[in-house]
Design a protein around this motif. Sequence first.
Motif, mmCIF file in Angstrom:
data_model
loop_
_atom_site.group_PDB
_atom_site.id
_atom_site.type_symbol
_atom_site.label_atom_id
_atom_site.label_comp_id
_atom_site.label_asym_id
_atom_site.label_seq_id
_atom_site.Cartn_x
_atom_site.Cartn_y
_atom_site.Cartn_z
ATOM 1 N N LEU A 10 0.964 4.306 -2.775
ATOM 2 C CA LEU A 10 0.758 5.718 -2.469
ATOM 3 C C LEU A 10 1.927 6.557 -2.955
ATOM 4 O O LEU A 10 1.739 7.680 -3.454
ATOM 5 C CB LEU A 10 0.565 5.886 -0.961
ATOM 6 N N ARG A 11 3.136 6.063 -2.794
ATOM 7 C CA ARG A 11 4.303 6.833 -3.238
ATOM 8 C C ARG A 11 4.273 7.054 -4.748
ATOM 9 O O ARG A 11 4.674 8.115 -5.241
ATOM 10 C CB ARG A 11 5.582 6.110 -2.824
ATOM 11 N N ARG A 12 3.783 6.068 -5.485
ATOM 12 C CA ARG A 12 3.703 6.223 -6.952
ATOM 13 C C ARG A 12 2.598 7.191 -7.350
ATOM 14 O O ARG A 12 2.636 7.767 -8.444
ATOM 15 C CB ARG A 12 3.447 4.852 -7.612
ATOM 16 N N ASN A 13 1.592 7.341 -6.461
ATOM 17 C CA ASN A 13 0.427 8.154 -6.840
ATOM 18 C C ASN A 13 0.272 9.413 -6.023
ATOM 19 O O ASN A 13 -0.759 10.079 -6.111
ATOM 20 C CB ASN A 13 -0.840 7.300 -6.699
ATOM 21 N N SER A 14 1.264 9.746 -5.196
ATOM 22 C CA SER A 14 1.153 10.947 -4.372
ATOM 23 C C SER A 14 1.310 12.187 -5.239
ATOM 24 O O SER A 14 1.890 12.147 -6.328
ATOM 25 C CB SER A 14 2.206 10.948 -3.258
ATOM 26 N N ARG A 15 0.793 13.275 -4.715
ATOM 27 C CA ARG A 15 0.815 14.523 -5.490
ATOM 28 C C ARG A 15 2.204 15.145 -5.488
ATOM 29 O O ARG A 15 2.998 14.932 -4.587
ATOM 30 C CB ARG A 15 -0.191 15.513 -4.843
ATOM 31 N N ALA A 35 0.829 -1.203 0.000
ATOM 32 C CA ALA A 35 0.000 0.000 0.000
ATOM 33 C C ALA A 35 0.861 1.249 0.000
ATOM 34 O O ALA A 35 0.560 2.234 -0.696
ATOM 35 C CB ALA A 35 -0.923 -0.012 1.212
ATOM 36 N N LEU A 36 1.934 1.242 0.777
ATOM 37 C CA LEU A 36 2.824 2.397 0.830
ATOM 38 C C LEU A 36 3.477 2.638 -0.529
ATOM 39 O O LEU A 36 3.591 3.793 -0.987
ATOM 40 C CB LEU A 36 3.886 2.189 1.909
ATOM 41 N N GLN A 37 3.895 1.565 -1.194
ATOM 42 C CA GLN A 37 4.478 1.718 -2.527
ATOM 43 C C GLN A 37 3.466 2.322 -3.499
ATOM 44 O O GLN A 37 3.811 3.196 -4.325
ATOM 45 C CB GLN A 37 4.963 0.366 -3.038
#
Length: 409
Positions: free
Chosen positions: A404-409, A400-402
Amino acid sequence: MRWLPAVLLSAAVSASEPPAPPTPTPAVPVAEIQRFVQVFQTLRESYVDGLSDEQIMQAALRGLLADIDPHSSYLSGRQAQDFEDLSEGGYAGIGIESDERDPTRIRVVAPFDDTPAQRAGLRAGDFITAINGRPVDNENPQASPERLRGAAGSAVRLTVQRPGVDKPFELRIVREVIRLQSVRARWLAPGYAYVRISAFQGDTGLEFRRQWQQLQQAAPDQALNGLVLDLRSNPGGLVTAAVEVADDFLGEVPLLSTKGRNPLSNVSYTGKPGELFAGAPVAVLIDAGSASASEILAGALQDHHRATLIGSRSFGKGSVQSIITLDNGDAFKLTTARYYTPSGRSIQAEGIVPDVLLAGNARADAVEKDLRGQIGGGTASGAEAEEGVVLTGESYIERALQHLRRNSR
């Protein structure tokens, strides 16, 4: 007699105006009542051991509800109080959500976080077949599962049958006062928060907001780039608590509707304006132990494209139970409605298929569709997704963290 729909236990979100009272139902046919009285009288006069009128009537009521569906059941006064205690998060026992539909065993829906049951290794999908050497008898209201409760510090010995394991085994568990903290939160990495909800209790919505405020206070200069919401092995609880949390993510949009034969069961929920996280990306973790209220929250976030769901197909409990209290202090749970996600999906017996599937986490032995008498009616889809590429070798949280890091603003 007092009717308490479980879905209406909180007024934290707006709901539609209540409809007109239901029309009277037809009278029960006299012939059916006479047949019941004949059986009742025969039991009283001819059963091998003496039975009191109360014993016969309670057995009849339990049997009446047991054959309807997996979630309707008769509760003695003590069981009704235990049910209320569980909703409030305080009682003495081992800390599990259980299903007692099978007469000879107790199915573990899920152990609660940081409880004796979880620490001893009890898992979702396990079956308890004996307690302190005595076989489980779910048809005896004075037997199990009440024998799982007891004084804090006392030990209970459980015989456990685990699907996929040939032989049963024993677990010794020391009871504790279970004070469930339904929400826990921490920073996973700079800018990335983790919130675990283990159950939905009366104070879960308030606790969710309090935990987020504490995270902000711990890192006041840290911007939120993404949030992991962990609903794995969350067996549900109060539907309205899940709606409160959904409101914190979604704002003024449809969150949930319920539909039943009684017009009082037809309710729609809409959130209040504003959300807590200003549109930051969200990843929601689910598995086959995610049931009922946790599926309501996950479904609302998925329908509004507010979060990416990661894990395995959820449990599939899409029905609403009302608690009806009787004049003698007993009560019964009755399935009175199905709930529907904002897009109109019923997940009953189907569950929610995550957007990203992880291998090795589904527990097909512990889902709604396999329960005897489940009511069906789900409209979920996603079989094609389950046949697609499945990720392996990564933990839920790290995956999940990976994401989010790919899709964070």
